[in-house]
Structures are given as structure tokens and as C-alpha cells.
Write a protein that holds these residues in place. Structure first.
Motif, PDB file in Angstrom:
ATOM      1  N   UNK A 174      51.396 -28.953  63.062  1.00  0.00           N
ATOM      2  CA  UNK A 174      50.110 -28.357  63.427  1.00  0.00           C
ATOM      3  C   UNK A 174      49.533 -27.538  62.271  1.00  0.00           C
ATOM      4  N   UNK A 175      50.390 -26.813  61.581  1.00  0.00           N
ATOM      5  CA  UNK A 175      49.946 -26.019  60.431  1.00  0.00           C
ATOM      6  C   UNK A 175      49.429 -26.936  59.334  1.00  0.00           C
ATOM      7  N   UNK A 176      50.187 -27.989  59.050  1.00  0.00           N
ATOM      8  CA  UNK A 176      49.780 -28.938  58.004  1.00  0.00           C
ATOM      9  C   UNK A 176      48.433 -29.571  58.339  1.00  0.00           C
ATOM     10  N   UNK A 177      48.291 -30.023  59.566  1.00  0.00           N
ATOM     11  CA  UNK A 177      47.040 -30.674  59.973  1.00  0.00           C
ATOM     12  C   UNK A 177      45.878 -29.699  59.992  1.00  0.00           C
ATOM     13  N   UNK A 178      46.129 -28.465  60.418  1.00  0.00           N
ATOM     14  CA  UNK A 178      45.067 -27.458  60.454  1.00  0.00           C
ATOM     15  C   UNK A 178      44.538 -27.167  59.055  1.00  0.00           C
ATOM     16  N   UNK A 179      45.388 -27.353  58.058  1.00  0.00           N
ATOM     17  CA  UNK A 179      44.991 -27.129  56.671  1.00  0.00           C
ATOM     18  C   UNK A 179      44.426 -28.396  56.031  1.00  0.00           C
TER      19      UNK A 179
ATOM     20  N   UNK B 267      45.995 -31.212  55.373  1.00  0.00           N
ATOM     21  CA  UNK B 267      46.931 -31.787  54.414  1.00  0.00           C
ATOM     22  C   UNK B 267      47.664 -32.951  55.083  1.00  0.00           C
ATOM     23  N   UNK B 268      47.644 -34.106  54.441  1.00  0.00           N
ATOM     24  CA  UNK B 268      48.354 -35.268  54.981  1.00  0.00           C
ATOM     25  C   UNK B 268      49.841 -35.128  54.678  1.00  0.00           C
ATOM     26  N   UNK B 269      50.641 -35.911  55.387  1.00  0.00           N
ATOM     27  CA  UNK B 269      52.075 -35.903  55.128  1.00  0.00           C
ATOM     28  C   UNK B 269      52.341 -36.357  53.695  1.00  0.00           C
ATOM     29  N   UNK B 270      51.599 -37.331  53.242  1.00  0.00           N
ATOM     30  CA  UNK B 270      51.746 -37.814  51.855  1.00  0.00           C
ATOM     31  C   UNK B 270      51.429 -36.703  50.852  1.00  0.00           C
ATOM     32  N   UNK B 271      50.365 -35.960  51.099  1.00  0.00           N
ATOM     33  CA  UNK B 271      50.014 -34.855  50.201  1.00  0.00           C
ATOM     34  C   UNK B 271      51.119 -33.800  50.189  1.00  0.00           C
ATOM     35  N   UNK B 272      51.697 -33.532  51.358  1.00  0.00           N
ATOM     36  CA  UNK B 272      52.764 -32.533  51.419  1.00  0.00           C
ATOM     37  C   UNK B 272      53.991 -33.008  50.645  1.00  0.00           C
ATOM     38  N   UNK B 273      54.247 -34.320  50.644  1.00  0.00           N
ATOM     39  CA  UNK B 273      55.379 -34.827  49.858  1.00  0.00           C
ATOM     40  C   UNK B 273      55.156 -34.566  48.373  1.00  0.00           C
ATOM     41  N   UNK B 274      53.924 -34.710  47.938  1.00  0.00           N
ATOM     42  CA  UNK B 274      53.610 -34.495  46.521  1.00  0.00           C
ATOM     43  C   UNK B 274      53.778 -33.025  46.148  1.00  0.00           C
ATOM     44  N   UNK B 275      53.233 -32.124  46.967  1.00  0.00           N
ATOM     45  CA  UNK B 275      53.265 -30.706  46.584  1.00  0.00           C
ATOM     46  C   UNK B 275      54.625 -30.046  46.806  1.00  0.00           C
ATOM     47  N   UNK B 276      55.466 -30.634  47.686  1.00  0.00           N
ATOM     48  CA  UNK B 276      56.798 -30.059  47.892  1.00  0.00           C
ATOM     49  C   UNK B 276      57.875 -30.763  47.084  1.00  0.00           C
TER      50      UNK B 276
END
Length: 69
Positions: free
Chosen positions: A16-21, A23-32
Motif C-alpha cells: 500500500x505504501x509503495x502504490x501510494x507513492x 512506485x511499481x514493483x519493478x521500480x522498487x527492485x531498481x532502487x533497493x
């Protein structure tokens, strides 16, 4: 609360936090630097994530770890 249910609820808050911001799951993989499958398993409550992993996700989403707990 049973451990499995706790992981599911925490995963829902992370998603929910990721979506509210916006940010896609793919984008989160890149930044983490984490694998998509690992992040997906965390969000679906299928993986027990370590505190440092949660800290990394929280930092990249610019929230506090306590927002997931």
C-alpha cells in the motif's frame, strides 16, 4: 496474532505504501537492489523479511519502518 497473519498484514502495508507513492514493483527492485521475486514474496506475506531489509525498503520509500508494523 499468528506469525503468518502478521507477515501478510505487514506485506499489505508495504504494498500500500509503495502504490501510494506511485512506485511499481519493478521500480522498487531498481532502487533497493533486491530481486523482484523477493519483494513480491514480502508483499504477499510469504517471506520473513529481516529488519535490515525492511529498513532498506522504508528508506527507499521515504517512510519509517514503523509504518509497516
Amino acid at each position: 496474532m499468528k506469525d503468518g497473519l502478521y507477515l501478510i498484514e505487514m506485506g499489505k502495508r508495504i504494498r500500500a505504501t509503495r502504490k501510494a507513492k506511485g512506485i511499481s514493483l519493478r521500480q522498487l527492485t531498481v532502487i533497493t537492489g533486491m530481486h523482484k521475486s523477493a519483494l513480491s514474496e514480502i508483499e504477499n506475506g510469504k517471506r520473513n523479511s529481516y529488519l535490515l531489509t525492511l529498513k532498506l525498503i522504508a528508506e527507499k520509500l521515504k517512510v519509517d519502518v514503523k509504518d509497516f508494523l
